[in-house]
Design a protein around this motif. Sequence first.
Motif, PDB file in Angstrom:
ATOM      1  N   ILE A  60     -52.226 -49.991 -28.913  1.00  0.00           N
ATOM      2  CA  ILE A  60     -52.859 -48.585 -29.648  1.00  0.00           C
ATOM      3  C   ILE A  60     -53.344 -49.162 -30.832  1.00  0.00           C
ATOM      4  O   ILE A  60     -54.650 -48.614 -31.094  1.00  0.00           O
ATOM      5  CB  ILE A  60     -51.560 -47.879 -29.885  1.00  0.00           C
ATOM      6  CG1 ILE A  60     -51.185 -46.901 -28.645  1.00  0.00           C
ATOM      7  CG2 ILE A  60     -52.181 -46.762 -31.187  1.00  0.00           C
ATOM      8  CD1 ILE A  60     -49.858 -46.199 -29.052  1.00  0.00           C
ATOM      9  N   ALA A  61     -52.939 -50.146 -31.540  1.00  0.00           N
ATOM     10  CA  ALA A  61     -53.590 -50.818 -32.880  1.00  0.00           C
ATOM     11  C   ALA A  61     -54.744 -51.583 -32.497  1.00  0.00           C
ATOM     12  O   ALA A  61     -55.552 -51.689 -33.194  1.00  0.00           O
ATOM     13  CB  ALA A  61     -52.517 -51.803 -33.308  1.00  0.00           C
ATOM     14  N   GLU A  96     -57.618 -48.804 -31.883  1.00  0.00           N
ATOM     15  CA  GLU A  96     -58.118 -48.457 -33.103  1.00  0.00           C
ATOM     16  C   GLU A  96     -58.855 -49.042 -33.915  1.00  0.00           C
ATOM     17  O   GLU A  96     -59.270 -49.186 -34.958  1.00  0.00           O
ATOM     18  CB  GLU A  96     -56.927 -47.793 -33.683  1.00  0.00           C
ATOM     19  CG  GLU A  96     -56.068 -46.723 -33.036  1.00  0.00           C
ATOM     20  CD  GLU A  96     -55.063 -45.928 -34.158  1.00  0.00           C
ATOM     21  OE1 GLU A  96     -54.514 -46.775 -35.126  1.00  0.00           O
ATOM     22  OE2 GLU A  96     -54.831 -44.651 -34.058  1.00  0.00           O
ATOM     23  N   GLY A  97     -59.143 -50.377 -33.354  1.00  0.00           N
ATOM     24  CA  GLY A  97     -59.692 -51.453 -34.010  1.00  0.00           C
ATOM     25  C   GLY A  97     -58.963 -52.190 -35.075  1.00  0.00           C
ATOM     26  O   GLY A  97     -59.626 -52.699 -36.074  1.00  0.00           O
ATOM     27  N   LEU A  98     -57.809 -51.998 -35.094  1.00  0.00           N
ATOM     28  CA  LEU A  98     -56.947 -52.594 -36.405  1.00  0.00           C
ATOM     29  C   LEU A  98     -56.682 -54.130 -36.062  1.00  0.00           C
ATOM     30  O   LEU A  98     -56.653 -54.992 -37.082  1.00  0.00           O
ATOM     31  CB  LEU A  98     -55.559 -52.006 -36.462  1.00  0.00           C
ATOM     32  CG  LEU A  98     -55.745 -50.510 -37.059  1.00  0.00           C
ATOM     33  CD1 LEU A  98     -54.394 -49.809 -37.131  1.00  0.00           C
ATOM     34  CD2 LEU A  98     -56.348 -50.347 -38.139  1.00  0.00           C
ATOM     35  N   ILE A  99     -56.569 -54.507 -34.888  1.00  0.00           N
ATOM     36  CA  ILE A  99     -56.274 -55.957 -34.567  1.00  0.00           C
ATOM     37  C   ILE A  99     -57.148 -56.327 -32.986  1.00  0.00           C
ATOM     38  O   ILE A  99     -57.463 -55.427 -32.394  1.00  0.00           O
ATOM     39  CB  ILE A  99     -54.748 -56.037 -34.262  1.00  0.00           C
ATOM     40  CG1 ILE A  99     -54.247 -55.216 -33.084  1.00  0.00           C
ATOM     41  CG2 ILE A  99     -53.858 -55.551 -35.487  1.00  0.00           C
ATOM     42  CD1 ILE A  99     -52.709 -55.655 -32.303  1.00  0.00           C
ATOM     43  N   ASN A 100     -56.916 -57.517 -32.921  1.00  0.00           N
ATOM     44  CA  ASN A 100     -57.402 -58.000 -31.791  1.00  0.00           C
ATOM     45  C   ASN A 100     -56.165 -58.737 -31.182  1.00  0.00           C
ATOM     46  O   ASN A 100     -56.043 -59.727 -31.873  1.00  0.00           O
ATOM     47  CB  ASN A 100     -58.834 -58.766 -31.861  1.00  0.00           C
ATOM     48  CG  ASN A 100     -59.170 -59.157 -30.619  1.00  0.00           C
ATOM     49  OD1 ASN A 100     -58.543 -59.728 -29.590  1.00  0.00           O
ATOM     50  ND2 ASN A 100     -60.632 -59.017 -30.405  1.00  0.00           N
ATOM     51  N   SER A 131     -52.296 -52.048 -40.351  1.00  0.00           N
ATOM     52  CA  SER A 131     -52.385 -50.596 -40.554  1.00  0.00           C
ATOM     53  C   SER A 131     -52.218 -50.087 -41.844  1.00  0.00           C
ATOM     54  O   SER A 131     -52.593 -49.090 -42.424  1.00  0.00           O
ATOM     55  CB  SER A 131     -51.286 -49.925 -39.593  1.00  0.00           C
ATOM     56  OG  SER A 131     -50.085 -50.248 -39.894  1.00  0.00           O
ATOM     57  N   GLY A 132     -51.540 -51.029 -42.833  1.00  0.00           N
ATOM     58  CA  GLY A 132     -51.156 -50.572 -44.115  1.00  0.00           C
ATOM     59  C   GLY A 132     -49.964 -49.533 -44.088  1.00  0.00           C
ATOM     60  O   GLY A 132     -49.752 -49.185 -45.179  1.00  0.00           O
ATOM     61  N   ASP A 133     -49.471 -49.275 -42.997  1.00  0.00           N
ATOM     62  CA  ASP A 133     -48.096 -48.495 -42.883  1.00  0.00           C
ATOM     63  C   ASP A 133     -46.873 -49.352 -42.619  1.00  0.00           C
ATOM     64  O   ASP A 133     -47.080 -50.660 -42.263  1.00  0.00           O
ATOM     65  CB  ASP A 133     -48.331 -47.437 -41.884  1.00  0.00           C
ATOM     66  CG  ASP A 133     -48.923 -46.158 -42.012  1.00  0.00           C
ATOM     67  OD1 ASP A 133     -48.969 -46.157 -43.426  1.00  0.00           O
ATOM     68  OD2 ASP A 133     -49.669 -45.625 -41.359  1.00  0.00           O
ATOM     69  N   THR A 134     -45.827 -48.948 -42.783  1.00  0.00           N
ATOM     70  CA  THR A 134     -44.607 -49.346 -42.231  1.00  0.00           C
ATOM     71  C   THR A 134     -44.501 -49.607 -40.727  1.00  0.00           C
ATOM     72  O   THR A 134     -45.188 -48.556 -40.114  1.00  0.00           O
ATOM     73  CB  THR A 134     -43.233 -48.784 -42.803  1.00  0.00           C
ATOM     74  OG1 THR A 134     -43.227 -47.684 -42.072  1.00  0.00           O
ATOM     75  CG2 THR A 134     -43.364 -48.810 -44.221  1.00  0.00           C
TER      76      THR A 134
END
Length: 356
Positions: A109-110, A113-117, A194-197
């Motif tokens: 999912i991350a 969303e383009g947060l990781i590769n 993500s900047g979230d927990t």
Amino acid sequence: MSKIYLLFTVLLFASCSSDSPNPTTPIETTYFPPLTSDVWETKSVADLGWKQSAVQPLLDFLELKNSKGFIILVNGKIVMENYFNGHTATTPWYWASAGKTLTATLTGIAQQEGLININNKVSDYIGTGWTNMPLAKENLITNKHLLSMTSGIEEIANGDDVTPAKLTYKADAGTRWAYHNVYVKLQDVIASASGDTWSKYFNTKLRDKIGMTGTWLQVDNNSVYYSNTRSMARFGLLIQNKGKWENTTILNETFYNEATTTSQNINLSYGYLWWINGESSYHLPQSQLQFKGSLIPTAPNDMFMALGKNDQKIYVIPSKKMVVIRMGDVANPANPTFALSGFDEELWSKISALYQ
């Protein structure tokens, strides 16, 4: 009779032949339970044409083997739901390593969303020094190596401690398969990106979107998910439907396909934190031996699995649109295991008796 008329007659006959699908027979769509209700549609053993005579031997076996919760879904509907040994439908229980697949799903999912590769270095997200390895060796480790258990990090004696001092070099990343708790670093990667927990990202992107309940708890330096049996079944249903919940894509099909098929050429029976049935060989946790044959010969070849300590199980069988859940204490106390056990083969001989 004209040739055109003769041709029309032949085509009409062919379209109405018994070999063609009956256009009036509806194709059963997958059922999804409501997000905010315990109502869940059922389908009986008789409805499926299964053998009622095989039900009680299965239930007796499950109770004898220290089971607590057991569910079979077919096309999303509950066919069997049983609780044993004081457990109830609302009692939370731990997923143990079956919860690794939750981390794999959130990683997918991350990425979408383009947060990781997943092909990027772990240190790109959590900085260097997260292991006790030489920097050049640490920098070889990608997120995909964590997903596929090929980080090259030495196995840990107690299994759970992933502090830097415990993460030492054994082999270059990608050259060795070893079952290892270091996969939990993916949770740090996702939290950083993500900047979230971790738990907030998990709840928002997965748990709440499919109506699961449950929570992550720290147990002996390990992040362990606890939920009731139906929440585990909801996750299994999402995966059986290739990452979609009704018409909503939670996990894209590309990552789903990668996760649930062989991820490397060392342990053919391992995907991205999912175990794969039906391959020609397999490795087991805490062993470098290669065994020939399928993981669970009594089970369908296309099955893949989330397997956890003390026999926590999610079995997904795409060809049968089937999900099977087992929660409980260790089935064979004299021979406890981290993931796969002889219990799997025994259990599937009982389950397959229902429909064979």
